[in-house]
Design a protein around this motif. Structure first.
Motif, PDB file in Angstrom:
ATOM      1  N   LEU A   1       0.827  -1.211   0.000  1.00 27.63           N
ATOM      2  CA  LEU A   1       0.000   0.000   0.000  1.00 27.63           C
ATOM      3  C   LEU A   1       0.861   1.260   0.000  1.00 27.63           C
ATOM      4  O   LEU A   1       1.949   1.288   0.582  1.00 27.63           O
ATOM      5  CB  LEU A   1      -0.913   0.021   1.217  1.00 27.63           C
ATOM      6  CG  LEU A   1      -1.893  -1.139   1.368  1.00 27.63           C
ATOM      7  CD1 LEU A   1      -2.686  -0.990   2.666  1.00 27.63           C
ATOM      8  CD2 LEU A   1      -2.833  -1.219   0.189  1.00 27.63           C
ATOM      9  N   ASP A   2       0.356   2.306  -0.641  1.00 29.53           N
ATOM     10  CA  ASP A   2       1.023   3.601  -0.601  1.00 29.53           C
ATOM     11  C   ASP A   2       0.840   4.212   0.780  1.00 29.53           C
ATOM     12  O   ASP A   2      -0.119   3.887   1.505  1.00 29.53           O
ATOM     13  CB  ASP A   2       0.418   4.551  -1.650  1.00 29.53           C
ATOM     14  CG  ASP A   2       0.725   4.104  -3.071  1.00 29.53           C
ATOM     15  OD1 ASP A   2       1.777   3.471  -3.293  1.00 29.53           O
ATOM     16  OD2 ASP A   2      -0.101   4.392  -3.963  1.00 29.53           O
TER      17      ASP A   2
ATOM     18  N   PRO B   1      -0.288   7.131   1.806  1.00 31.16           N
ATOM     19  CA  PRO B   1      -1.616   7.702   2.107  1.00 31.16           C
ATOM     20  C   PRO B   1      -2.669   6.643   2.425  1.00 31.16           C
ATOM     21  O   PRO B   1      -3.527   6.862   3.281  1.00 31.16           O
ATOM     22  CB  PRO B   1      -1.983   8.473   0.834  1.00 31.16           C
ATOM     23  CG  PRO B   1      -0.669   8.799   0.200  1.00 31.16           C
ATOM     24  CD  PRO B   1       0.218   7.629   0.521  1.00 31.16           C
ATOM     25  N   GLU B   2      -2.596   5.482   1.776  1.00 25.57           N
ATOM     26  CA  GLU B   2      -3.549   4.414   2.061  1.00 25.57           C
ATOM     27  C   GLU B   2      -3.371   3.875   3.481  1.00 25.57           C
ATOM     28  O   GLU B   2      -4.350   3.602   4.178  1.00 25.57           O
ATOM     29  CB  GLU B   2      -3.396   3.275   1.053  1.00 25.57           C
ATOM     30  CG  GLU B   2      -3.780   3.660  -0.363  1.00 25.57           C
ATOM     31  CD  GLU B   2      -3.439   2.570  -1.355  1.00 25.57           C
ATOM     32  OE1 GLU B   2      -4.381   2.039  -1.970  1.00 25.57           O
ATOM     33  OE2 GLU B   2      -2.247   2.244  -1.513  1.00 25.57           O
ATOM     34  N   VAL B   3      -2.128   3.726   3.913  1.00 28.20           N
ATOM     35  CA  VAL B   3      -1.862   3.246   5.269  1.00 28.20           C
ATOM     36  C   VAL B   3      -2.281   4.304   6.286  1.00 28.20           C
ATOM     37  O   VAL B   3      -2.838   3.989   7.336  1.00 28.20           O
ATOM     38  CB  VAL B   3      -0.375   2.867   5.448  1.00 28.20           C
ATOM     39  CG1 VAL B   3      -0.102   2.360   6.857  1.00 28.20           C
ATOM     40  CG2 VAL B   3       0.040   1.813   4.422  1.00 28.20           C
ATOM     41  N   GLU B   4      -2.062   5.568   5.961  1.00 29.27           N
ATOM     42  CA  GLU B   4      -2.471   6.647   6.862  1.00 29.27           C
ATOM     43  C   GLU B   4      -3.991   6.707   7.008  1.00 29.27           C
ATOM     44  O   GLU B   4      -4.505   6.966   8.093  1.00 29.27           O
ATOM     45  CB  GLU B   4      -1.917   7.985   6.376  1.00 29.27           C
ATOM     46  CG  GLU B   4      -0.418   8.086   6.561  1.00 29.27           C
ATOM     47  CD  GLU B   4       0.182   9.324   5.927  1.00 29.27           C
ATOM     48  OE1 GLU B   4      -0.433   9.910   5.009  1.00 29.27           O
ATOM     49  OE2 GLU B   4       1.294   9.704   6.348  1.00 29.27           O
ATOM     50  N   VAL B   5      -4.723   6.455   5.938  1.00 36.64           N
ATOM     51  CA  VAL B   5      -6.187   6.422   6.006  1.00 36.64           C
ATOM     52  C   VAL B   5      -6.632   5.261   6.898  1.00 36.64           C
ATOM     53  O   VAL B   5      -7.514   5.423   7.742  1.00 36.64           O
ATOM     54  CB  VAL B   5      -6.818   6.330   4.598  1.00 36.64           C
ATOM     55  CG1 VAL B   5      -8.294   5.973   4.674  1.00 36.64           C
ATOM     56  CG2 VAL B   5      -6.629   7.643   3.850  1.00 36.64           C
ATOM     57  N   LEU B   6      -6.021   4.093   6.724  1.00 38.67           N
ATOM     58  CA  LEU B   6      -6.332   2.957   7.596  1.00 38.67           C
ATOM     59  C   LEU B   6      -6.070   3.320   9.054  1.00 38.67           C
ATOM     60  O   LEU B   6      -6.876   3.030   9.937  1.00 38.67           O
ATOM     61  CB  LEU B   6      -5.491   1.739   7.226  1.00 38.67           C
ATOM     62  CG  LEU B   6      -5.927   0.923   6.030  1.00 38.67           C
ATOM     63  CD1 LEU B   6      -4.887  -0.157   5.724  1.00 38.67           C
ATOM     64  CD2 LEU B   6      -7.277   0.290   6.267  1.00 38.67           C
TER      65      LEU B   6
END
Length: 89
Positions: free
Chosen positions: A18-19, A21-26
């Protein structure tokens, strides 16, 4: 779109692809879910805690790689599905 990620919702099997930003959203969704569970139940669901810990470790690992800091070795741990873990406890 929900701003929380409940224990029954799908969660990526692997976070590495995952990029950021995707991990930060999670991470954000899991933090909101933890807060919700604390307010509603007085304690978090073990699956939410596990997921939050996994995301936090991934973000810490990425920060360490970016700064060149030494990191702890990644351990691959296989966890049973949520329902199977609940039945066995």
């Amino acid at each position: 779109m929900s701003t929380r990620l409940t224990p029954s919702e799908p969660f990526p099997e692997h976070l590495v692809p995952l990029d950021v930003p995707e991990v930060e959203v999670l991470n954000s969704k899991l933090e909101r879910e933890l807060t919700h569970e604390y307010v509603r139940d007085g304690e978090p669901d073990p699956e939410t805690e596990f997921r939050h810990e996994e995301v936090t470790e991934e973000l810490d690992r990425r920060d360490a790689v970016e700064t060149g800091a030494p990191t702890a070795p990644l351990l691959h741990v296989v966890h049973p599905p949520v329902e199977a873990a609940r039945r066995s406890s």
